[in-house]
Design an enzyme around this catalytic site. Structure first.
Site, PDB file in Angstrom:
ATOM      1  N   ASP A   1      51.331  52.720 -20.788  1.00  9.87           N
ATOM      2  CA  ASP A   1      49.987  53.234 -20.550  1.00  9.87           C
ATOM      3  C   ASP A   1      49.919  54.678 -20.471  1.00  9.87           C
ATOM      4  O   ASP A   1      49.231  55.569 -20.788  1.00  9.87           O
ATOM      5  CB  ASP A   1      49.149  52.587 -19.391  1.00  9.87           C
ATOM      6  CG  ASP A   1      48.552  51.319 -20.006  1.00  9.87           C
ATOM      7  OD1 ASP A   1      48.396  51.097 -21.157  1.00  9.87           O
ATOM      8  OD2 ASP A   1      48.267  50.099 -19.209  1.00  9.87           O
TER       9      ASP A   1
ATOM     10  N   LYS B   1      49.404  41.548 -16.752  1.00 11.73           N
ATOM     11  CA  LYS B   1      50.088  42.895 -16.890  1.00 11.73           C
ATOM     12  C   LYS B   1      50.932  42.744 -15.839  1.00 11.73           C
ATOM     13  O   LYS B   1      52.190  43.434 -15.470  1.00 11.73           O
ATOM     14  CB  LYS B   1      49.355  44.007 -16.995  1.00 11.73           C
ATOM     15  CG  LYS B   1      48.785  44.222 -18.353  1.00 11.73           C
ATOM     16  CD  LYS B   1      47.825  45.284 -18.574  1.00 11.73           C
ATOM     17  CE  LYS B   1      48.333  46.625 -18.837  1.00 11.73           C
ATOM     18  NZ  LYS B   1      47.370  47.728 -18.935  1.00 11.73           N
TER      19      LYS B   1
HETATM   20  P1  NAP Z   1      41.252  47.167 -12.814  1.00 10.75           P
HETATM   21  O1  NAP Z   1      42.768  47.168 -12.315  1.00 10.75           O
HETATM   22  O2  NAP Z   1      40.432  46.033 -12.996  1.00 10.75           O
HETATM   23  O3  NAP Z   1      40.509  48.458 -11.981  1.00 10.75           O
HETATM   24  C1  NAP Z   1      39.191  48.677 -12.163  1.00 10.75           C
HETATM   25  C2  NAP Z   1      38.775  49.822 -11.486  1.00 10.75           C
HETATM   26  O4  NAP Z   1      37.273  49.931 -11.638  1.00 10.75           O
HETATM   27  C3  NAP Z   1      38.884  49.729  -9.792  1.00 10.75           C
HETATM   28  O5  NAP Z   1      39.379  50.970  -9.373  1.00 10.75           O
HETATM   29  C4  NAP Z   1      37.498  49.119  -9.281  1.00 10.75           C
HETATM   30  O6  NAP Z   1      37.447  49.934  -8.008  1.00 10.75           O
HETATM   31  C5  NAP Z   1      36.606  49.967 -10.402  1.00 10.75           C
HETATM   32  N1  NAP Z   1      35.285  49.371 -10.392  1.00 10.75           N
HETATM   33  C6  NAP Z   1      35.060  48.316 -11.016  1.00 10.75           C
HETATM   34  N2  NAP Z   1      33.547  48.070 -10.828  1.00 10.75           N
HETATM   35  C7  NAP Z   1      33.342  49.102 -10.202  1.00 10.75           C
HETATM   36  C8  NAP Z   1      31.872  49.307  -9.497  1.00 10.75           C
HETATM   37  N3  NAP Z   1      30.860  48.600  -9.798  1.00 10.75           N
HETATM   38  N4  NAP Z   1      31.795  50.569  -8.831  1.00 10.75           N
HETATM   39  C9  NAP Z   1      32.892  51.407  -8.463  1.00 10.75           C
HETATM   40  N5  NAP Z   1      33.869  51.025  -8.958  1.00 10.75           N
HETATM   41  C10 NAP Z   1      34.357  49.837  -9.582  1.00 10.75           C
HETATM   42  O7  NAP Z   1      41.356  47.738 -14.503  1.00 10.75           O
HETATM   43  P2  NAP Z   1      42.132  48.708 -15.193  1.00 10.75           P
HETATM   44  O8  NAP Z   1      43.187  47.870 -15.873  1.00 10.75           O
HETATM   45  O9  NAP Z   1      42.664  49.656 -14.170  1.00 10.75           O
HETATM   46  O10 NAP Z   1      41.156  49.438 -16.187  1.00 10.75           O
HETATM   47  C11 NAP Z   1      40.147  50.368 -15.847  1.00 10.75           C
HETATM   48  C12 NAP Z   1      39.349  50.762 -16.943  1.00 10.75           C
HETATM   49  O11 NAP Z   1      40.303  51.583 -17.892  1.00 10.75           O
HETATM   50  C13 NAP Z   1      38.819  49.737 -18.005  1.00 10.75           C
HETATM   51  O12 NAP Z   1      37.719  50.207 -18.399  1.00 10.75           O
HETATM   52  C14 NAP Z   1      39.744  49.617 -18.961  1.00 10.75           C
HETATM   53  O13 NAP Z   1      39.172  49.268 -20.046  1.00 10.75           O
HETATM   54  C15 NAP Z   1      40.202  51.050 -19.094  1.00 10.75           C
HETATM   55  N6  NAP Z   1      41.584  51.070 -19.909  1.00 10.75           N
HETATM   56  C16 NAP Z   1      41.884  51.957 -20.936  1.00 10.75           C
HETATM   57  C17 NAP Z   1      43.125  51.887 -21.500  1.00 10.75           C
HETATM   58  C18 NAP Z   1      43.065  52.836 -22.667  1.00 10.75           C
HETATM   59  O14 NAP Z   1      44.072  52.805 -23.545  1.00 10.75           O
HETATM   60  N7  NAP Z   1      42.204  53.792 -23.307  1.00 10.75           N
HETATM   61  C19 NAP Z   1      44.091  51.302 -21.070  1.00 10.75           C
HETATM   62  C20 NAP Z   1      44.100  50.734 -19.703  1.00 10.75           C
HETATM   63  C21 NAP Z   1      42.769  50.797 -19.311  1.00 10.75           C
HETATM   64  P3  NAP Z   1      37.671  48.695  -6.839  1.00 10.75           P
HETATM   65  O15 NAP Z   1      38.994  48.870  -6.666  1.00 10.75           O
HETATM   66  O16 NAP Z   1      36.784  49.030  -5.815  1.00 10.75           O
HETATM   67  O17 NAP Z   1      37.198  47.261  -7.269  1.00 10.75           O
END
Ligand code: NAP
Length: 277
Positions: A107, A70
């Site tokens: 998004d 992305k």
């Molecule tokens: P990303 O860029 O990988 O970000 C992940 C986030 O989760 C970061 O803030 C990370 O914190 C945090 N995190 C991961 N493991 C953690 C832990 N053990 N403790 C505390 N914080 C933790 O992913 P993303 O693309 O932003 O997606 C995030 C979530 O949104 C996912 O579950 C994804 O499936 C969901 N999502 C849903 C939609 C939808 O259409 N519903 C669309 C997009 C995303 P750090 O910075 O500290 O690593």
């Protein structure tokens, strides 16, 4: 290329087998009786640009892009919308007739439409929002909340520096809060969004303190597997409006589908059921 070709679209990522997008677009194509196909494509990073330049020649009118491409897609695209630039990533690509690759991020649009649909009384101006997480999804959420008129976003993330970088990009209405103090911020929140991957199947549970949740808070979990996360169950028990993440996934697909296949699909219970099957 003849204009009579069947339009093709798809989703590019790696891995891609988990993606619900083929199921969703396939359902809309069938329901609307449209000509077209939507195909999952697992493409290696080194082949990404070649693939994107070749697909239009094969009849593709556009693609969705998902993890891990992305951000990378912005280095390849010829035209990038302002919102994709602001968010720093794109998920919807249009192959223009002039050969240019146009990148957009839907998004934030999907997030907002889902909130409006599942919580019609939601008033962004009612008070501060708390956003958990500072990854790609959080960026789209913060941009959209500010645009919608939320007076302040309290942003908290395990890795504080990532939240600070995000806050710098969005100005004074975003305030960074320590991860361990998320519970205090939540006491003031009229909107709470989990934009971390915590609570998702196979990931640890979200363990922030939720005792201070107010019943007039609208709580949205972007996680959609499981559909009813512990956060949403706690929110419901506290009298809050709970909004699941499945609607965002569906709504973010609407602009691409309309552009590629020429008809705007509706997002209703039947659509949700088709994705959950
Ligand atoms: P990303 O860029 O990988 O970000 C992940 C986030 O989760 C970061 O803030 C990370 O914190 C945090 N995190 C991961 N493991 C953690 C832990 N053990 N403790 C505390 N914080 C933790 O992913 P993303 O693309 O932003 O997606 C995030 C979530 O949104 C996912 O579950 C994804 O499936 C969901 N999502 C849903 C939609 C939808 O259409 N519903 C669309 C997009 C995303 P750090 O910075 O500290 O690593």
């Amino acid at each position: 290329m003849s204009d009579n070709r069947i339009p093709l679209a798809g989703v590019i990522g790696s891995p891609i087998a988990h993606s619900k997008s083929p199921q969703l677009h396939g359902y809309w194509l069938r329901m609307l009786g449209l000509r077209g196909h939507y195909i999952p494509m697992d493409i290696a990073r080194e082949d990404l640009e070649t693939a994107l330049r070749t697909l239009p020649k094969l009849g593709f009118v556009g693609v969705n892009v998902t993890i891990p491409y992305k951000e990378r897609i912005l280095e390849i695209a010829d035209l990038i919308t302002d919102r994709a630039t602001l968010i720093g990533s794109a998920n919807t690509i249009i192959f223009r007739k002039d050969g240019k690759i146009h990148a957009d991020n839907t998004d934030g649009y999907g997030f907002l439409e889902n909130l409006r649909q599942q919580a019609p009384h939601w008033n962004p101006k009612a008070g501060p929002a708390v956003v958990l997480g500072a990854g790609g999804a959080a960026r789209a959420v913060v941009a959209t909340l500010l645009d919608a008129g939320v007076p302040e976003v309290m942003l908290t993330n395990r890795t504080r520096v990532r939240a600070e970088t995000l806050a710098e990009d969005f100005g004074k209405r975003v305030r960074v809060v320590e991860w361990i103090q998320a519970g205090n911020a939540i006491e003031e929140a009229k909107t709470l969004v989990n934009a971390t991957s915590l609570g998702m199947v196979g990931k640890p549970e979200l363990r922030v303190l939720l005792d201070g949740l107010r019943p007039d808070c609208v709580v949205n979990d972007l996680v959609y597997a499981p559909l009813q996360t512990k956060l949403l169950l706690t929110a419901q028990a506290a009298g809050c409006t709970a909004v699941d993440g499945l609607g965002m996934l569906i709504h973010q697909a609407v602009p691409g589908f309309e552009r590629w296949f020429g008809t705007r699909p509706v997002v209703d219970e039947a659509t949700r059921a088709a994705i959950l099957r």
